[in-house]
Design a protein around this motif. Structure first.
Motif, PDB file in Angstrom:
ATOM      1  N   MET A  17       0.875  -1.197  -0.140  1.00 14.79           N
ATOM      2  CA  MET A  17      -0.053   0.074   0.163  1.00 14.79           C
ATOM      3  C   MET A  17       0.958   1.032   0.093  1.00 14.79           C
ATOM      4  SD  MET A  17      -3.247  -1.073  -0.061  1.00 14.79           S
ATOM      5  CE  MET A  17      -4.140   0.572   0.276  1.00 14.79           C
ATOM      6  N   VAL A  18       1.832   1.418   0.839  1.00 21.03           N
ATOM      7  CA  VAL A  18       2.863   2.330   1.120  1.00 21.03           C
ATOM      8  C   VAL A  18       3.560   2.550  -0.353  1.00 21.03           C
ATOM      9  CG1 VAL A  18       5.120   3.290   1.979  1.00 21.03           C
ATOM     10  CG2 VAL A  18       3.108   2.428   3.425  1.00 21.03           C
ATOM     11  N   SER A  19       4.007   1.436  -0.991  1.00 15.49           N
ATOM     12  CA  SER A  19       4.780   1.507  -2.216  1.00 15.49           C
ATOM     13  C   SER A  19       3.498   2.124  -3.380  1.00 15.49           C
ATOM     14  CB  SER A  19       5.038   0.164  -2.817  1.00 15.49           C
ATOM     15  OG  SER A  19       5.538   0.210  -4.171  1.00 15.49           O
ATOM     16  N   LEU A  20       2.517   1.730  -3.513  1.00 14.96           N
ATOM     17  CA  LEU A  20       1.676   2.198  -4.472  1.00 14.96           C
ATOM     18  C   LEU A  20       0.865   3.465  -4.352  1.00 14.96           C
ATOM     19  CD1 LEU A  20      -0.669  -0.997  -4.932  1.00 14.96           C
ATOM     20  CD2 LEU A  20       1.015  -0.171  -6.453  1.00 14.96           C
ATOM     21  N   ALA A  24       5.396   5.110  -5.415  1.00 18.70           N
ATOM     22  CA  ALA A  24       5.267   5.288  -6.680  1.00 18.70           C
ATOM     23  C   ALA A  24       4.836   6.628  -7.041  1.00 18.70           C
ATOM     24  CB  ALA A  24       4.038   4.240  -7.114  1.00 18.70           C
ATOM     25  N   PRO A  25       3.856   7.319  -6.657  1.00 21.22           N
ATOM     26  CA  PRO A  25       3.639   8.727  -7.169  1.00 21.22           C
ATOM     27  C   PRO A  25       4.601   9.628  -6.958  1.00 21.22           C
ATOM     28  CG  PRO A  25       1.560   8.073  -5.821  1.00 21.22           C
ATOM     29  CD  PRO A  25       2.704   6.734  -5.786  1.00 21.22           C
ATOM     30  N   ILE A  26       5.566   9.419  -5.791  1.00 20.38           N
ATOM     31  CA  ILE A  26       6.762  10.465  -6.041  1.00 20.38           C
ATOM     32  C   ILE A  26       7.744  10.232  -6.823  1.00 20.38           C
ATOM     33  CG2 ILE A  26       8.684  10.777  -4.440  1.00 20.38           C
ATOM     34  CD1 ILE A  26       6.922  10.487  -2.037  1.00 20.38           C
ATOM     35  N   VAL A  58      -3.160   7.853 -11.558  1.00 22.93           N
ATOM     36  CA  VAL A  58      -1.813   7.654 -11.330  1.00 22.93           C
ATOM     37  C   VAL A  58      -1.455   6.319 -10.682  1.00 22.93           C
ATOM     38  CG1 VAL A  58       0.419   8.378 -10.376  1.00 22.93           C
ATOM     39  CG2 VAL A  58      -0.983  10.041 -11.490  1.00 22.93           C
ATOM     40  N   ILE A  59      -2.110   6.051  -9.541  1.00 22.62           N
ATOM     41  CA  ILE A  59      -2.150   4.794  -8.859  1.00 22.62           C
ATOM     42  C   ILE A  59      -2.594   3.682  -9.659  1.00 22.62           C
ATOM     43  CG2 ILE A  59      -2.914   3.651  -6.772  1.00 22.62           C
ATOM     44  CD1 ILE A  59      -2.843   6.245  -5.364  1.00 22.62           C
ATOM     45  N   ARG A  60      -3.788   3.935 -10.467  1.00 21.28           N
ATOM     46  CA  ARG A  60      -4.422   2.725 -11.330  1.00 21.28           C
ATOM     47  C   ARG A  60      -3.444   2.507 -12.247  1.00 21.28           C
ATOM     48  NH1 ARG A  60      -7.558   2.390 -15.580  1.00 21.28           N
ATOM     49  NH2 ARG A  60      -7.486   4.769 -16.024  1.00 21.28           N
ATOM     50  N   VAL A  61      -2.867   3.510 -13.048  1.00 20.31           N
ATOM     51  CA  VAL A  61      -2.229   2.922 -14.147  1.00 20.31           C
ATOM     52  C   VAL A  61      -0.883   2.298 -13.769  1.00 20.31           C
ATOM     53  CG1 VAL A  61      -0.672   3.826 -16.249  1.00 20.31           C
ATOM     54  CG2 VAL A  61      -3.128   4.824 -15.736  1.00 20.31           C
ATOM     55  N   ASN A  62      -0.314   2.934 -12.614  1.00 17.11           N
ATOM     56  CA  ASN A  62       1.083   2.286 -12.267  1.00 17.11           C
ATOM     57  C   ASN A  62       0.847   0.917 -11.556  1.00 17.11           C
ATOM     58  OD1 ASN A  62       3.719   2.488 -10.943  1.00 17.11           O
ATOM     59  ND2 ASN A  62       2.865   2.029  -9.271  1.00 17.11           N
ATOM     60  N   PHE A  63      -0.448   0.599 -10.879  1.00 16.94           N
ATOM     61  CA  PHE A  63      -0.855  -0.728 -10.298  1.00 16.94           C
ATOM     62  C   PHE A  63      -0.947  -1.661 -11.625  1.00 16.94           C
ATOM     63  CE2 PHE A  63      -3.973  -3.617  -9.586  1.00 16.94           C
ATOM     64  CZ  PHE A  63      -3.717  -4.459  -8.464  1.00 16.94           C
ATOM     65  N   LEU A  64      -1.567  -1.344 -12.632  1.00 18.27           N
ATOM     66  CA  LEU A  64      -1.695  -1.926 -13.707  1.00 18.27           C
ATOM     67  C   LEU A  64      -0.431  -2.463 -14.424  1.00 18.27           C
ATOM     68  CD1 LEU A  64      -4.911  -0.568 -15.631  1.00 18.27           C
ATOM     69  CD2 LEU A  64      -4.607  -2.770 -14.364  1.00 18.27           C
ATOM     70  N   MET A  65       0.587  -1.554 -14.669  1.00 16.20           N
ATOM     71  CA  MET A  65       1.979  -1.842 -14.966  1.00 16.20           C
ATOM     72  C   MET A  65       2.592  -2.903 -14.176  1.00 16.20           C
ATOM     73  SD  MET A  65       5.208   0.880 -15.392  1.00 16.20           S
ATOM     74  CE  MET A  65       5.454   0.867 -13.637  1.00 16.20           C
ATOM     75  N   GLN A  66       2.619  -2.470 -12.693  1.00 20.19           N
ATOM     76  CA  GLN A  66       3.325  -3.634 -12.024  1.00 20.19           C
ATOM     77  C   GLN A  66       2.703  -4.877 -12.325  1.00 20.19           C
ATOM     78  OE1 GLN A  66       5.918  -3.037 -10.566  1.00 20.19           O
ATOM     79  NE2 GLN A  66       5.944  -0.680 -10.831  1.00 20.19           N
TER      80      GLN A  66
END
Length: 246
Positions: A17-20, A24-26, A58-66
């Protein structure tokens, strides 16, 4: 026992959760900062831009990438290793059983050796050879994930420049940008290995000075890859607030 497993599960969940939600946004904001710095915008507030503008996307797209990367690494590895084990069992039979027995004995001897209760195990060579073979095979079957890792490399920069972009467009654009450019990007990253090694040798403190160079070089690569794609397609993907191409 069970309580420890629960605590470990909670810890892993909090780490994810902290990572996502935070790290990740930072990182995406930092990538956006370096991209904008190329054009002369050195506002440090750009690092925290994702937290103020469409953070959920931002969180959603990054989560899908991961998630996609995880599956690209995991699924081919499972299929490949299952095939290797199945073929080996079919062709080797008793030989495989013998190797497994030797590995078990070697592992036991290694435990005793590490604890100081035994000399160097005689079948250490077998253990090391099988381990290296397993490592090489694992890397081979993880190649699809490694390739996709470089294909998706531009997504953090795309998000850093446009936090409203859809996941479909983000994946399409990074794929188009990295087509024919993967080896250029790999070569760029490899060129910093020496500096990274020196940075790590300085108790990791040196990385504080090395990483800005790496990030700026990657941002220049992103701008260059985007420019090449714009020339090929005849249009511009990104428009800044003034309405001119970035």
């Amino acid at each position: 026992g069970q309580q420890s497993a629960i605590m470990i599960g909670i810890y892993c969940l909090l780490e994810i959760m902290v990572s996502l939600i935070i790290l990740a946004p930072i990182n995406i904001g930092l990538n956006g900062f370096f991209v904008k710095a190329i054009s002369g915008d050195y506002d440090v507030k750009n690092i925290f831009h994702p937290f103020k503008h469409n953070l959920s996307n931002v969180i959603r797209v990054n989560f899908l990438m991961q998630l996609k990367l995880f599956l690209w690494y995991l699924i081919p590895w499972i299929i490949g290793m299952a095939a290797v084990v199945g073929i080996t069992m079919a062709l080797a039979g008793n030989w495989l059983d013998n190797i497994i027995t030797q590995l078990g004995t070697a592992a036991s001897n290694m435990d005793n050796f590490v604890s100081g209760n035994a000399d160097i195990p005689q079948n250490l060579g077998v253990f090391a050879a099988v381990y290296l073979l397993f490592l090489v095979i694992s890397i081979i079957f993880m190649l699809p994930g490694i390739i996709k890792n470089f294909e998706y490399a531009m997504i953090p920069y795309i998000l850093g420049e446009d936090e409203n972009i859809s996941s479909k467009d983000a994946f399409k654009q990074t794929k188009d940008m990295m087509k024919g450019n993967k080896f250029r990007y790999i070569g760029l990253m490899l060129s910093f290995i020496g500096w990274m090694f020196l940075g790590l040798m300085a108790f990791g403190v040196g990385m504080i000075f090395v990483m800005p160079y790496v990030n700026m070089a990657a941002a220049h690569f992103y701008i260059d890859a985007k420019g090449r794609l714009d020339k090929q397609s005849g249009d511009n993907f990104y428009i800044n607030d003034e309405g001119s191409s970035f």
